[in-house]
Design a protein around this motif. Structure first.
Motif, short mmCIF file in Angstrom:
data_model
loop_
_atom_site.label_atom_id
_atom_site.label_comp_id
_atom_site.label_asym_id
_atom_site.label_seq_id
_atom_site.Cartn_x
_atom_site.Cartn_y
_atom_site.Cartn_z
N UNK A 84 44.62 15.43 -10.44
CA UNK A 84 45.73 14.86 -11.51
C UNK A 84 45.08 13.59 -12.06
N UNK A 85 44.57 12.65 -11.13
CA UNK A 85 44.18 11.29 -11.40
C UNK A 85 42.92 11.40 -12.33
N UNK A 86 41.94 12.50 -12.06
CA UNK A 86 40.72 12.46 -12.87
C UNK A 86 41.39 13.18 -14.24
N UNK A 87 42.00 13.72 -14.32
CA UNK A 87 42.64 14.39 -15.66
C UNK A 87 43.21 13.39 -16.48
N UNK A 88 44.10 12.30 -15.95
CA UNK A 88 44.96 11.40 -16.52
C UNK A 88 43.69 10.42 -16.71
N UNK A 89 42.47 10.04 -16.22
CA UNK A 89 41.55 9.19 -16.54
C UNK A 89 41.15 9.59 -17.86
N UNK A 90 40.85 10.58 -17.83
CA UNK A 90 40.00 11.32 -19.19
C UNK A 90 41.10 10.90 -20.36
N UNK A 97 39.38 3.47 -24.28
CA UNK A 97 38.03 3.41 -24.27
C UNK A 97 37.63 2.34 -23.42
N UNK A 98 38.51 2.20 -22.39
CA UNK A 98 38.13 0.94 -21.31
C UNK A 98 36.88 1.54 -20.42
N UNK A 101 38.20 3.52 -17.50
CA UNK A 101 38.62 4.59 -17.67
C UNK A 101 37.12 5.58 -17.65
N UNK A 102 36.28 5.19 -18.31
CA UNK A 102 34.99 5.75 -18.35
C UNK A 102 34.17 6.10 -17.17
N UNK A 103 34.29 5.20 -16.38
CA UNK A 103 33.44 5.13 -15.05
C UNK A 103 34.33 6.24 -14.20
#
Length: 173
Positions: A84-90, A97-98, A101-103
Motif C-alpha cells: 500500500x505504501x509503494x502504491x501511494x508513493x507512485x 514529482x518529488x 517519492x521517485x526514489x
C-alpha cells in the motif's frame, strides 16, 4: 507493519481495510480519517520533525507533505502495508514529482524487501496503472493543495470525486 501483516497472515486473519471495503457510504472524511488512525494505532502528533532542511519554506513543505500522507491513505483506500505504501508513493510521484517519492516508488518497486513476487506483480500490473490514471485525472499538485482540515466534515466519496481520486483496487492476496 510488515511484522503485523505477517502475524495476521500466519493466523489466517483476513484483515479488511475499512476505508476500502465499501463501508464508507455516507461517511465523512474526518470520520474515515479517525477510523484509519484508530484502526492502525497512529497518532499524527508523534511524527518526528523534518530534519536536514535549513530553508524554513522547504521545511514547511516537507512537514505538510508528511502530515498529508495519512489523509491520502484515507482518500485512496490504500492500507499502510509495504504494498500500500509503494502504491501511494507512485501516486505521490505522479502528483508531486518529488525526488523522495521517485526514489521510494522506484526503489521499492524494483527491490523492496518485504514484497513477495506476487505483491511485486500486483504493484506493476494493478497499482502502477491505477496511480498513473488517478494522477492524470487530478490537477497537478492537487494532493498538496488541499486544506484537508477544512474538509473533515465533507462526505468522503464527495471529496474523492471533487479531487478526481478513484479508490485503489482492493486486491486479495
Amino acid at each position: 507493519l510488515q511484522q503485523r501483516d505477517e502475524e495476521l497472515s500466519a493466523q489466517n486473519v483476513n484483515f479488511q481495510n475499512p476505508i476500502n471495503n465499501g463501508r464508507t457510504k455516507g461517511m465523512t472524511f474526518g470520520a474515515a480519517y479517525a477510523n484509519f488512525l484508530e484502526t492502525h494505532e497512529y497518532d499524527p502528533n508523534e511524527r518526528s520533525p523534518v530534519r536536514f532542511l535549513s530553508d524554513p519554506k522547504l521545511s514547511y513543505v516537507m512537514t505538510r507533505y508528511r502530515q498529508c500522507h495519512d489523509y491520502w491513505h484515507v482518500l485512496t483506500g490504500l492500507p499502510p502495508t509495504v504494498l500500500g505504501e509503494l502504491a501511494l508513493k507512485w501516486l505521490e510521484l505522479m502528483q508531486t514529482g518529488l525526488p523522495l517519492a521517485a526514489l521510494s516508488a522506484t526503489g521499492g518497486a524494483l527491490g523492496a524487501r518485504g514484497l513477495s513476487q506476487q505483491e511485486r506483480q500486483i504493484l506493476w500490473d494493478v497499482y502502477l496503472p491505477w496511480a498513473v490514471q488517478v494522477g492524470g485525472n487530478m490537477r497537478q499538485h492537487a494532493l498538496m493543495c488541499v486544506y484537508y482540515e477544512e474538509e473533515l466534515e465533507t462526505d468522503l466519496d464527495a471529496l474523492r470525486e471533487k479531487m478526481g481520486i478513484s479508490v485503489a483496487p482492493n486486491v486479495e492476496l
